[in-house]
Every structure is written in C-alpha cells, then in structure tokens.
Write a protein that holds these residues in place. Sequence first.
Motif, PDB file in Angstrom:
ATOM      1  N   TRP A  78      -3.734   1.217 -12.876  1.00  0.00           N
ATOM      2  CA  TRP A  78      -2.449   1.853 -13.148  1.00  0.00           C
ATOM      3  C   TRP A  78      -1.290   0.847 -13.214  1.00  0.00           C
ATOM      4  O   TRP A  78      -0.185   1.199 -13.591  1.00  0.00           O
ATOM      5  CB  TRP A  78      -2.153   2.870 -12.036  1.00  0.00           C
ATOM      6  CG  TRP A  78      -2.061   2.263 -10.682  1.00  0.00           C
ATOM      7  CD1 TRP A  78      -0.956   1.726 -10.084  1.00  0.00           C
ATOM      8  CD2 TRP A  78      -3.121   2.091  -9.753  1.00  0.00           C
ATOM      9  NE1 TRP A  78      -1.256   1.241  -8.835  1.00  0.00           N
ATOM     10  CE2 TRP A  78      -2.585   1.456  -8.599  1.00  0.00           C
ATOM     11  CE3 TRP A  78      -4.480   2.429  -9.754  1.00  0.00           C
ATOM     12  CZ2 TRP A  78      -3.367   1.145  -7.488  1.00  0.00           C
ATOM     13  CZ3 TRP A  78      -5.233   2.115  -8.632  1.00  0.00           C
ATOM     14  CH2 TRP A  78      -4.692   1.485  -7.527  1.00  0.00           C
ATOM     15  N   ASP A  79      -1.554  -0.418 -12.829  1.00  0.00           N
ATOM     16  CA  ASP A  79      -0.514  -1.451 -12.828  1.00  0.00           C
ATOM     17  C   ASP A  79      -0.950  -2.584 -13.751  1.00  0.00           C
ATOM     18  O   ASP A  79      -1.756  -3.429 -13.362  1.00  0.00           O
ATOM     19  CB  ASP A  79      -0.306  -1.969 -11.401  1.00  0.00           C
ATOM     20  CG  ASP A  79       0.847  -2.954 -11.304  1.00  0.00           C
ATOM     21  OD1 ASP A  79       1.457  -3.266 -12.353  1.00  0.00           O
ATOM     22  OD2 ASP A  79       1.149  -3.420 -10.194  1.00  0.00           O
ATOM     23  N   GLU A 121      -9.931  -2.607 -10.953  1.00  0.00           N
ATOM     24  CA  GLU A 121      -8.956  -2.538  -9.872  1.00  0.00           C
ATOM     25  C   GLU A 121      -7.541  -2.398 -10.401  1.00  0.00           C
ATOM     26  O   GLU A 121      -7.155  -3.055 -11.371  1.00  0.00           O
ATOM     27  CB  GLU A 121      -9.051  -3.793  -8.999  1.00  0.00           C
ATOM     28  CG  GLU A 121     -10.431  -3.986  -8.368  1.00  0.00           C
ATOM     29  CD  GLU A 121     -10.557  -5.321  -7.671  1.00  0.00           C
ATOM     30  OE1 GLU A 121     -10.172  -6.332  -8.281  1.00  0.00           O
ATOM     31  OE2 GLU A 121     -11.022  -5.353  -6.528  1.00  0.00           O
ATOM     32  N   ARG A 122      -6.753  -1.558  -9.740  1.00  0.00           N
ATOM     33  CA  ARG A 122      -5.329  -1.369 -10.041  1.00  0.00           C
ATOM     34  C   ARG A 122      -5.090  -1.130 -11.530  1.00  0.00           C
ATOM     35  O   ARG A 122      -4.183  -1.716 -12.133  1.00  0.00           O
ATOM     36  CB  ARG A 122      -4.510  -2.566  -9.548  1.00  0.00           C
ATOM     37  CG  ARG A 122      -4.567  -2.733  -8.044  1.00  0.00           C
ATOM     38  CD  ARG A 122      -3.711  -3.890  -7.560  1.00  0.00           C
ATOM     39  NE  ARG A 122      -3.765  -3.995  -6.111  1.00  0.00           N
ATOM     40  CZ  ARG A 122      -2.941  -3.376  -5.278  1.00  0.00           C
ATOM     41  NH1 ARG A 122      -1.980  -2.601  -5.779  1.00  0.00           N
ATOM     42  NH2 ARG A 122      -3.049  -3.516  -3.973  1.00  0.00           N
ATOM     43  N   ASP A 164       2.408   1.635  -3.501  1.00  0.00           N
ATOM     44  CA  ASP A 164       1.446   2.132  -4.482  1.00  0.00           C
ATOM     45  C   ASP A 164       1.228   3.632  -4.325  1.00  0.00           C
ATOM     46  O   ASP A 164       1.185   4.377  -5.309  1.00  0.00           O
ATOM     47  CB  ASP A 164       0.108   1.393  -4.332  1.00  0.00           C
ATOM     48  CG  ASP A 164       0.169  -0.022  -4.865  1.00  0.00           C
ATOM     49  OD1 ASP A 164       1.121  -0.325  -5.611  1.00  0.00           O
ATOM     50  OD2 ASP A 164      -0.716  -0.825  -4.536  1.00  0.00           O
ATOM     51  N   ALA A 184      -3.638  -5.490 -12.737  1.00  0.00           N
ATOM     52  CA  ALA A 184      -4.968  -4.936 -13.043  1.00  0.00           C
ATOM     53  C   ALA A 184      -6.014  -6.049 -13.177  1.00  0.00           C
ATOM     54  O   ALA A 184      -5.726  -7.130 -13.701  1.00  0.00           O
ATOM     55  CB  ALA A 184      -4.913  -4.120 -14.322  1.00  0.00           C
ATOM     56  N   GLU A 242       0.828  -1.201   0.000  1.00  0.00           N
ATOM     57  CA  GLU A 242       0.000   0.000   0.000  1.00  0.00           C
ATOM     58  C   GLU A 242       0.866   1.256   0.000  1.00  0.00           C
ATOM     59  O   GLU A 242       0.586   2.225  -0.722  1.00  0.00           O
ATOM     60  CB  GLU A 242      -0.933  -0.014   1.205  1.00  0.00           C
ATOM     61  CG  GLU A 242      -1.991  -1.110   1.146  1.00  0.00           C
ATOM     62  CD  GLU A 242      -2.953  -1.035   2.313  1.00  0.00           C
ATOM     63  OE1 GLU A 242      -2.762  -0.148   3.180  1.00  0.00           O
ATOM     64  OE2 GLU A 242      -3.885  -1.852   2.358  1.00  0.00           O
TER      65      GLU A 242
END
Length: 504
Positions: free
Chosen positions: A467-468, A464-465, A177, A472, A174
């Motif tokens: 940006w990754d 979800e996620r 991120d 994702a 966390e």
Amino acid sequence: MTRVLAAWCPDWPVTAVGIDAAAPGAVVVRGQVAACSAAARAEGVRRGQRIRDAQRRCPELEVRERDTDAEGRRFETVAQAVAELTPRVEVVRPGLCAIPARGPARFYGGEDALRVLVQDTVVEAGHDCGTGVADGLFAAELAARAGQGGIVVPEGGAAAFLAPYPLSVLDRPELADLLRRLGVRTLGDFAALPSGHVAGRFGTDGALAHRLARGEEPRPLAPVRAAADLSVRGGFDPPAEQAERVVFAAKRLAGELHEGLAAGGLACVRLEVAVGFADGHVLRRLWRHDGLSALAVAERVRWQLSAHRPAGDGEAVWGGVTWVELAPDQLVPDLGRQEGLWGRTTVTDRVARAADRIQALLGHHGIARPVLVGGRGPGERVIRVPVGDLAPAEPREGPWPGRVSGPAPSVVPASPAPAELADASGAAVVVSARCEVSAPPATLRVRGRPAAVTGWTGPWPADERWWDPAAARRRARFQVTTDDGAAYLLAVEGGRWHVEAVYD
C-alpha cells in the motif's frame, strides 16, 4: 502548557561524522540509511533505504557508519553555547536541545527575539540551526523545522499548527500505518478522535501519541514530588584526572538512582547531571531520561565532560573532577515499562562488571545481545540491543505470510552476497508475478564459484507494504542445497539473486 524553545541542528548524525553539509552523504546502520544530508535527499536518498538503493539514486554518495558517541560529544558544544544564554538547557537527544521560554523571553525582549538570538548563537558556534517556540516540546521541535530557520507558534495555537502534519512525525511507524489504513491521514484527523476510544483501541502508547497530536504534553503536568531526596552523589579524593574514572562512578550512581526510584514506584523523565571541578566550577546539564539505562546515563556524563578536556590531553579532564551528582528533575508514577540493566535475564555480578568494563573501552555498542522480534527474513527476526538498553517488550507475533519455516539458518551475513541461479540450459531462473518458477534450478554461483544444485524448495513469496509505493518490496525465497555439501537460503528481488542466509 509550558512554553518551550527548541534548537534543532538538521542532519546531526551526518554532521557528527564529518560529512560536509553541502555534499551528498549518509550514515548507515545495519546496511540501511539512518540519516542523510539535504544534498542526498535532493537526489532521492531517504531514511530506511538499503545502501545499494541509495547509491543507485546518488552514485557520488559518501557513506559512513553511524557514530552515536561522536554525536553526543560534538553536540555538547551546541548545548554549551545555548547555556551561555540561559542555564536550564535540556538535551533531548544529540541534535536537539530545549529551554523553557518564558523567563528568557522576558529578559531578551520577547519570544521571537529569543528565538533569533539562540539561532545566531548556535550558528556562530559553527553549526546550522533552526529554532522554534511553541506550547510543549513536540510542537516546538516541529516549529524549529518549519520555515527558513524556525517560527514562533502563538500561545494556545499548537493544535492548529500541528493539524496539517502527517502521522509520520509521531515517529511511530506501526501506529501511523494502522491509522492510514483506517482513513486517518493527518495529526488533525487523529486529534479529532475521542480520547477514550483511542486509549481503548491503541493502548497507552497510542493515548500518548494522541495527546501529542492535540498539542498537549505527552504526560499530564502533575509531576510527583518525592518524599525524600533521591539524588545520588559521589566524590573523588584525589580529584579524578581521567574521564573514565568519572564515567565508572556515574554508572554506579545511576544504578543506585534507579534502585531508589523503583523502590518508590517512580520513574524519572528528566535527569540533572552536575559535575564539580577542583577549581570550584560546576557543570550542570539536563538530559531527557525516558527509559535510559545506567550505562546510557554514564555515556551522557562522558559527553558532558568531552567539552571540558584540555587540548592534546586525550582523556584528561580539565581541572580534575571532585564530585558528580545525579538528581531526578521530573518524577512521574512508574507505569511498569522500565526494566533492570539486563532486562529479564539474571546474570552474575562478575559477568555484569566484566561487560561494563568492556563497554567502557569499546563504547556503548561494544557489547550487544540478540533479541528475537517478528519478521519474515532471518535477518529481520533478530536485532542487536546494546547491553543495558531496553529491549522490545514482546516479539511482534503475527502470521507473517512468506516467512520461511525452520530450521533456522546458522549464518546471516550483514551484507548479502550476490548470487546467480541458472537452469540446465544456463539461463537465469526467474519467478513470475504468479510465483511460477521458469525452470528447475541446476547451477548456483556464489562469489564466482559454481556448484551443482542437488535439491531445492520454494518459492516463498513476500509482498510487503504494497500500500506504500515508497516502501513496497516484493521478494521470493528458495532453499537450495549443492553438491559441495552447502545449503543456502536465497532471495530474488528485482530480478537479482542474493544469499540471505547459510545453513550449517
């Protein structure tokens, strides 16, 4: 700074369950990959992947459940091999141990000679190993993972050595991120931030991570010296021939130790366990103690004894144990993070004793208690914490867009069952990128049994996620009732439907 040598055995959870290091293999926890071999990583398997995703990338992947007890027992052979060279061996966790480097380096002819000697000793014991020397344990572990078998980081050079590493090595997902979204990409970028601002923005844990990034000890090197001897000791007359008797005594002693520490406002960060045998032999081992419960301490005593059992005698202890002693090796002021054996829940002594006995028979994970955490899916909002371990301090509250509202489902399967959701024409129901449903659901098929859909609601999309790319996930959830009286929480991901939970 303390010069530390770290001995690291790669992919130890995989090695401990008996998977060949050259074969593609993985150990899983709750349906996700917890560790994998180098051969599996070469095929695209990564930690955190679901089993089916990992097997899609590597069809020949050998999958086994993680066995933390086996990890601890087998790693005792590594710690024992290192202890033949120097007695002050600290087991940080199964797969990683450390020793103070200054004294042994002078004896064996320098830090590089010591590093090679420890590495060769562990390899001769039958395990692959990397060794590294640096200022502090954190940098030494990364040095053991660097190069071909590890390196020696010059004294005072830990900060420069750590600077290029990604934030993921801090093992705080966390925090990593959040820092990436703020434009902080490496440990060097993080270390350049002012300490006061980091503590104010990210709290105590962020400040500790910042010290690691700067190549400093996570705690200031000012150990508290106890005014009185806080060690606890128990004897056995006659000598204990079975490991279980020693483990029960160690758990009781650990409870007494924790009470003594709490009374003095202290916390133990390193614990020495000494076991005396009937023939006069004494086995000593240092264990990293941050937050260990009484049961976890007892489990480490079991691991320590495992290397000294006579072959073929089951749980028998070689020579018989006459005494066991727990002594705090490093004390620091208690920051209020430790809790009692059962967290904030009060239980009767009779229930606690019964739970202790069952855990001794079934292992540390034999009894677990559910703990609510944050998340979108019902399976993500509850984790199982072994009794005696510390639970997360607070639920991760947040908006959680896409989370399905109550009532909560009654059954959440460990492995989601595949499902087929079709419309009136028999075509599969799909959800578009704009979250539009292709047609009203009419038929649901679960495990080959069809049922007519009598009601449905959704979708609840969850992106979800984003940006990754590696982590994702894009899903949509539906609540569906059928004519046989059943109610399901369905999820569609990648064009495939599955049953995420069942309502009763």
